[in-house]
Design a protein around this motif. Structure first.
Motif, PDB file in Angstrom:
ATOM      1  N   LEU A 151       2.318  14.384   7.009  1.00 48.29           N
ATOM      2  CA  LEU A 151       1.149  13.751   7.615  1.00 48.29           C
ATOM      3  C   LEU A 151       1.488  12.342   8.087  1.00 48.29           C
ATOM      4  N   THR A 152       2.215  11.591   7.255  1.00 50.81           N
ATOM      5  CA  THR A 152       2.635  10.246   7.641  1.00 50.81           C
ATOM      6  C   THR A 152       3.538  10.290   8.868  1.00 50.81           C
ATOM      7  N   LEU A 172      -2.444   6.246   5.125  1.00 50.35           N
ATOM      8  CA  LEU A 172      -1.137   6.661   5.625  1.00 50.35           C
ATOM      9  C   LEU A 172      -1.066   6.497   7.136  1.00 50.35           C
ATOM     10  N   ASP A 173      -2.072   5.837   7.710  1.00 53.49           N
ATOM     11  CA  ASP A 173      -2.090   5.552   9.153  1.00 53.49           C
ATOM     12  C   ASP A 173      -1.213   4.328   9.411  1.00 53.49           C
ATOM     13  N   GLN A 174       0.075   4.523   9.284  1.00 53.31           N
ATOM     14  CA  GLN A 174       1.018   3.414   9.299  1.00 53.31           C
ATOM     15  C   GLN A 174       1.452   3.070  10.721  1.00 53.31           C
ATOM     16  N   SER A 175       1.765   1.791  10.904  1.00 53.54           N
ATOM     17  CA  SER A 175       2.296   1.312  12.178  1.00 53.54           C
ATOM     18  C   SER A 175       3.163   0.104  11.870  1.00 53.54           C
ATOM     19  N   TRP A 176       4.466   0.313  11.799  1.00 59.73           N
ATOM     20  CA  TRP A 176       5.380  -0.746  11.372  1.00 59.73           C
ATOM     21  C   TRP A 176       5.818  -1.552  12.585  1.00 59.73           C
ATOM     22  N   GLU A 196       0.827  -1.205   0.000  1.00 63.53           N
ATOM     23  CA  GLU A 196       0.000   0.000   0.000  1.00 63.53           C
ATOM     24  C   GLU A 196       0.863   1.258   0.000  1.00 63.53           C
ATOM     25  N   ALA A 197       1.883   1.276   0.842  1.00 64.53           N
ATOM     26  CA  ALA A 197       2.749   2.457   0.935  1.00 64.53           C
ATOM     27  C   ALA A 197       3.512   2.682  -0.367  1.00 64.53           C
ATOM     28  N   ALA A 243      -5.472  10.845   7.070  1.00 65.90           N
ATOM     29  CA  ALA A 243      -4.481   9.762   7.083  1.00 65.90           C
ATOM     30  C   ALA A 243      -5.158   8.407   6.902  1.00 65.90           C
ATOM     31  N   ARG A 244      -6.280   8.205   7.564  1.00 68.41           N
ATOM     32  CA  ARG A 244      -6.988   6.917   7.429  1.00 68.41           C
ATOM     33  C   ARG A 244      -7.558   6.754   6.021  1.00 68.41           C
ATOM     34  N   PHE A 245      -8.072   7.842   5.471  1.00 68.43           N
ATOM     35  CA  PHE A 245      -8.650   7.772   4.132  1.00 68.43           C
ATOM     36  C   PHE A 245      -7.594   7.387   3.100  1.00 68.43           C
TER      37      PHE A 245
END
Length: 647
Positions: free
Chosen positions: A495-496, A544-548, A183-184, A539-541
């Motif tokens: 934003l990310t 980009l609501d990332q959590s690695w 996705e990213a 971010a959710r749309f």
């Protein structure tokens, strides 16, 4: 009205949403810090945001059920009003715009003309290509012609990315690290000129000027930082667990997690604890510091090559030690984008061959299919300097005569020998620095016979074959970064970054038993302000609501296996997962486990199923007549009983 929304700048939008002038300057300062720029760049970033308008968006609908539009209209965080009025300038959308007919088409034309190289395109639905695309027409024009015109000068086309998100949103329970990486990468790829090199776009390029070997833009900066976020972000989450630091037991736990560990991984899991601790500290330190090699501004080629080789080796070890689906291969592919142009130039010089330099290909000028095929072959076989000439214009008239007589293209080698039909394909392939190893197979007797017949079939049915290449059109390809594209990409990068920091702070805050007034509490209070809550929706749309957090903050320890006992109408009890009539609670072997969990999606599904005991895994009603699973437990290395599927 012909379009939706007026153009206000990004700065105006932030100020209208309650962000003070001081907070706006802090926002610009944070953006400079994120990009590792000195403080003097803060005023320049502020001016850029004040000058940049909201990105124009053109939404095209072809053969579809309007499902994506329905989702767009029902969005809540952010709402469609926020998207249309504050975030994007939606210049064309057949469903929600007031204009219709000629007025709508004029609005589309005005938008793509006024915003050349600056607008985004959303493609909803399929585009038929058979018979010239006549099965879907808009305003008397085929959808195929329509998308060609609109996409020619678009800043980004988000069809692939949107399709991927749509697929992922339909079944989030089976998503794993590779899905989020994909996705990213797809997101930032929309802003990158990926068609400039090894691509169909490059093969069909008619521009006289050569394309640049290097490019610096907001999107390339974002891609570099995104790569850093994946690894350094994961390392940051891991530092919150004593298992990683200072205990150093994380690799031990990971290699003993049967759902992931391979036979090689289990073998290494029996190594002395001191060695496993060393591997833990080495992996953690490398994830912290390794990506920073991409940011070193001197000896760029050297440090990037070190980073690329090191991370490729890291992911190869992941693939050997763990069953992680496509994650290792996708991650390796992502690093190839950072190979310096000096490396490719060096490879080109090292692979220089006199026979390759002397190759010339002649094709039938009256056959559009033939012209496209030879251009595709030159690109994908990596023979960029090969002359592609019209046989009708050849200085030697016998070339055209032989083309007509044999019904074949004519390939002339460096010694002026001529090759035809399938044998010519084998010869050209033998000169490819990438695919040359295929040449012996193509020349193998049985394969040569089949290939020759296949070539003759195509040569006598070129008009039919032309329908498959009809969507490919020759056109000039330009690589021209724009200021708007840079501002948009860098704003989304910020934003990310804000989301990653907020998520890290939130998790750190939640893990503490007491909440002293320190930087964690202060950061949490600041990042929970209303302005940042509005940004959360965006971010959710955009996902980009990332959590690695792969193997973070702790490696998984809820290990075990699943047993699902079901009763047939005959009264016979069977084990549903294995299909056997005998229900067994014995621990499966590695081979049995691999057979039971066929791919990474099934493994992830059952892991999430196990972790959702007592909760709804899907937001729907599950009939009570479904097969019931029986619990089975096994002691993990911590000594705690593992939870598995309960009925």
């Amino acid at each position: 009205m012909s379009h939706i929304g007026e153009g206000g700048s990004l700065a105006d939008t932030l100020l209208q949403r309650g962000l003070s002038r001081r907070d706006f300057l802090k926002f610009c300062s944070a953006m400079a810090g994120t990009l590792a720029l000195p403080p003097r760049y803060t005023p320049r970033i502020a001016r850029a945001l004040q000058q940049a308008s909201r990105p124009p968006l053109v939404w095209l609908e072809y053969q579809d059920c309007a499902g994506n539009t329905e989702s767009f209209l029902r969005a809540s965080h952010p709402s469609v009003a926020d998207l249309v009025l504050d975030i994007l300038s939606v210049d064309y959308h057949e469903t929600i715009m007031a204009a219709a007919g000629h007025q709508a088409e004029q609005a589309l034309h005005n938008s793509i003309t006024a915003n050349k190289g600056k607008y985004l395109v959303v493609v909803e639905g399929s585009i038929p290509v058979a018979d010239g695309g006549i099965y879907c027409t808009i305003g008397g024009r085929t959808a195929l012609d329509h998308i060609r015109e609109v996409s020619e000068h678009a800043a980004g086309i988000i069809a692939t990315w949107a399709m991927m998100l749509s697929i992922h949103q339909r079944n989030p329970v089976v998503l794993f690290a590779a899905d989020y990486v994909l996705e990213a990468l797809l997101f930032w790829s929309m802003f990158l000129p990926l068609g400039a090199r090894y691509s169909v776009d490059n093969a069909m390029n008619t521009a006289a000027d050569p394309l640049p070997k290097q490019i610096v833009s907001g999107a390339t900066v974002a891609l570099v930082f995104q790569q850093c976020f994946i690894y350094s972000g994961s390392a940051a989450y891991k530092t919150k667990s004593p298992i990683w630091w200072p205990d150093g037991d994380a690799v031990y736990y990971a290699l003993h997690f049967d759902q992931y560990a391979t036979a090689i991984g289990q073998f290494f899991g029996n190594f002395p604890p001191e060695l496993l601790k060393l591997m833990t500290f080495g992996a953690l330190g490398f994830e912290w510091l390794g990506p920073l090699l991409l940011l070193i501004p001197f000896r760029v080629s050297l440090f990037r090559n070190i980073a690329i080789i090191s991370f490729i080796l890291l992911h190869l070890s992941f693939g050997l030690f763990f069953t992680l689906g496509i994650f290792p291969f996708l991650s390796i592919a992502s690093w190839l984008a950072f190979i310096p142009s000096t490396v490719w130039d060096g490879l080109d010089k090292r692979t220089y061959r006199e026979d390759r330099a002397g190759l010339t290909i002649y094709f039938d000028a009256d056959c559009g299919f033939c012209k496209k095929v030879v251009h595709l072959l030159r690109t994908f076989l990596i023979l960029p300097g090969t002359p592609l000439l019209k046989a009708q214009d050849a200085a030697d008239p016998t070339i055209y005569e032989e083309m007509e007589r044999i019904n074949s293209w004519v390939v002339v080698d460096w010694q002026q020998h001529r090759h035809y039909q399938w044998e010519a394909i084998a010869y050209v392939c033998s000169l490819s620095p990438l695919w040359g190893w295929l040449a012996p197979l193509l020349r193998w007797g049985p394969f040569m016979a089949v290939g020759t017949n296949f070539y003759k079939f195509i040569a006598t049915n070129r008009r039919l074959m032309g329908t498959f290449t009809a969507p490919l059109q020759f056109r000039p390809l330009e690589v021209r970064p724009t200021r708007l594209g840079a501002v948009v990409a860098l704003s989304l990068l910020l934003l990310t970054s804000v989301w990653l920091v907020k998520d890290f702070v939130e998790q750190s805050y939640d893990r503490r038993r007491e909440q002293p007034q320190d930087w964690v509490t202060s950061s949490r209070n600041f990042l929970n302000r209303r302005t940042f809550q509005h940004l959360d929706g965006l971010a959710r749309f955009l996902r980009l609501d990332q959590s690695w957090s792969i193997f973070a903050p702790n490696p998984p320890s809820d290990d075990g296996w699943h047993v699902a006992a079901g009763t047939l109408v005959t009264g016979e009890t069977v084990e549903v997962l294995s299909g056997k009539s005998e229900v067994s609670f014995e621990k499966p072997t590695l081979a049995q486990r691999n057979a039971r969990y066929g791919n990474m999606q099934w493994r992830t599904f059952y892991i999430n199923l196990n972790r959702s005991i007592g909760e709804k895994l899907y937001p729907c009603w599950v009939p009570t007549s479904a097969a019931v699973g029986m619990p089975s437990t096994e002691r993990s290395p911590t000594g705690a009983a593992d939870h598995l599927l309960h009925g």
